[in-house]
Enzyme design. Structure first.
Site, mmCIF file in Angstrom:
data_model
loop_
_atom_site.group_PDB
_atom_site.id
_atom_site.type_symbol
_atom_site.label_atom_id
_atom_site.label_comp_id
_atom_site.label_asym_id
_atom_site.label_seq_id
_atom_site.Cartn_x
_atom_site.Cartn_y
_atom_site.Cartn_z
ATOM 1 N N LYS A 1 0.679 -1.042 0.066
ATOM 2 C CA LYS A 1 -0.009 -0.097 -0.091
ATOM 3 C C LYS A 1 0.915 1.263 0.095
ATOM 4 O O LYS A 1 2.007 1.339 0.444
ATOM 5 C CB LYS A 1 -0.806 -0.099 1.198
ATOM 6 C CG LYS A 1 -1.987 -1.114 0.895
ATOM 7 C CD LYS A 1 -3.226 -1.198 1.901
ATOM 8 C CE LYS A 1 -4.252 -2.122 1.311
ATOM 9 N NZ LYS A 1 -5.273 -2.553 2.375
ATOM 10 N N ARG B 1 -2.758 -10.161 5.113
ATOM 11 C CA ARG B 1 -3.133 -10.492 3.515
ATOM 12 C C ARG B 1 -1.984 -9.812 2.643
ATOM 13 O O ARG B 1 -1.725 -8.521 2.700
ATOM 14 C CB ARG B 1 -4.336 -9.775 3.518
ATOM 15 C CG ARG B 1 -5.067 -9.744 2.089
ATOM 16 C CD ARG B 1 -6.156 -9.210 2.003
ATOM 17 N NE ARG B 1 -6.792 -9.259 0.759
ATOM 18 C CZ ARG B 1 -6.472 -8.322 -0.392
ATOM 19 N NH1 ARG B 1 -5.430 -7.383 -0.127
ATOM 20 N NH2 ARG B 1 -7.022 -8.390 -1.312
HETATM 21 N N1 PMM Z 1 -7.121 -4.424 0.975
HETATM 22 C C1 PMM Z 1 -7.313 -4.518 -0.334
HETATM 23 C C2 PMM Z 1 -8.352 -5.401 -0.900
HETATM 24 N N2 PMM Z 1 -8.994 -6.072 0.170
HETATM 25 N N3 PMM Z 1 -9.260 -7.088 2.423
HETATM 26 C C3 PMM Z 1 -8.835 -6.809 3.683
HETATM 27 N N4 PMM Z 1 -9.745 -7.716 4.485
HETATM 28 N N5 PMM Z 1 -8.100 -5.895 3.948
HETATM 29 C C4 PMM Z 1 -7.156 -5.276 3.298
HETATM 30 O O1 PMM Z 1 -6.586 -4.265 3.693
HETATM 31 C C5 PMM Z 1 -7.646 -5.144 1.814
HETATM 32 C C6 PMM Z 1 -8.657 -6.313 1.472
HETATM 33 C C7 PMM Z 1 -6.660 -3.814 -1.211
HETATM 34 O O2 PMM Z 1 -5.656 -3.940 -1.846
HETATM 35 P P1 PMM Z 1 -5.353 -4.912 -3.319
HETATM 36 O O3 PMM Z 1 -5.781 -4.077 -4.251
HETATM 37 O O4 PMM Z 1 -4.005 -5.165 -3.313
HETATM 38 O O5 PMM Z 1 -6.061 -6.292 -3.247
#
Ligand code: PMM
Length: 263
Positions: free
Chosen positions: A204, A242
């Protein structure tokens, strides 16, 4: 928790795994590298991302979920849509990862309660379009915890049981870099709500503040910082992290576990 975004437009790996067979192969690779859970997403939450109908979203993720669950993997699906959640649990997913914590679809909590899946309730405000303007807090830890508590109460009222619930402070969702770091530094307050905690810091933008300036704009250059967050989050008691790049984080959380075990 290893990430497989089956989308053409995610912020850090946009389009890379947007093919069923490629997505499945990538997930298998992450499992080999030490992931315990695969989080499959079919809709980007990036501000300005093209909206996806629940039908299109399900068509993207279902074949991947079926294949991985069929091989015995623990599969999570990143969705804010109740219809998608129901379909993926029927296809073998065990976890519904709702970045809106039930705010995007008023029927989500009931659907998860009926399906009996683990429910990741993430904190967010507004929508991907409006969330940046809602990153305003007097006390980010108290307000995020208070709003998560409201989401938990709503989920429980809809029939979700305590053992199904996981909480996530939602780094980057209606939060600026300071808010994210403050929440990480106070993960114990989120854990104090009484549920397992998931942390999603991977690649991020706020991590760009700790990488060399020449690399700051490059999401992949944030993987080492992500690993450090994984170790510290695990040390602070997180249930899961994650991440996109699993190998280093899997070692990091196991280092934290060994460290704890020897205290
Ligand atoms: N961040 C993203 C997408 N899904 N789910 C959870 N539980 N926590 C997060 O911080 C989160 C998520 C955005 O990141 P990506 O686009 O790289 O998947």
């Amino acid at each position: 928790m290893g990430i497989v975004n089956v989308t053409p437009d995610s912020f850090s790996d946009g389009g890379q795994w947007y093919d069923t067979d490629v997505a499945i192969a990538h997930a298998r690779h992450l499992l080999t590298q030490g992931a315990d859970i695969i989080d499959v997403g079919g809709e980007s939450t990036r501000p300005g991302a093209a909206p996806v109908t629940p039908g299109e979203e399900a068509a993207r993720v279902l074949p991947v979920v079926e294949a991985l669950a069929g091989e015995g993997a623990v599969v999570s699906v990143d969705t804010v849509n109740a219809a998608t959640a129901e379909a993926v649990v029927a296809a073998g997913a065990q976890i519904v990862n709702d970045v809106s914590g039930g705010l995007a679809d008023a029927t989500m909590a009931e659907a998860v309660a009926r399906a009996g899946a683990v429910y990741v309730i993430q904190h967010w405000r507004g929508t991907p379009e409006t969330m940046n303007s809602l990153a305003v807090y007097d006390d980010v830890v108290a307000e995020v915890c208070g709003e998560l508590r409201e989401r938990v109460d709503q989920a429980r009222a809809a029939g979700v049981q305590d053992h199904q619930i996981v909480l996530d402070p939602g780094l980057g969702f209606a939060k600026n870099a300071d808010h994210n770091w403050t929440l990480l530094a106070h993960l114990d307050a989120v854990a104090g709500l009484g549920y397992p905690v998931l942390v999603g810091a991977s690649r991020k933008r706020f991590l760009s503040g700790v990488v060399p300036p020449a690399l700051a704009a490059e999401p992949l250059a944030r993987d080492h910082a992500t690993t450090a967050v994984s170790a510290l989050a695990a040390q602070a008691g997180a249930w899961a992290v994650r991440v996109h790049e699993v190998a280093a984080t899997a070692d990091a959380v196991r280092v934290a576990a060994a460290w704890r075990a020897h205290r």
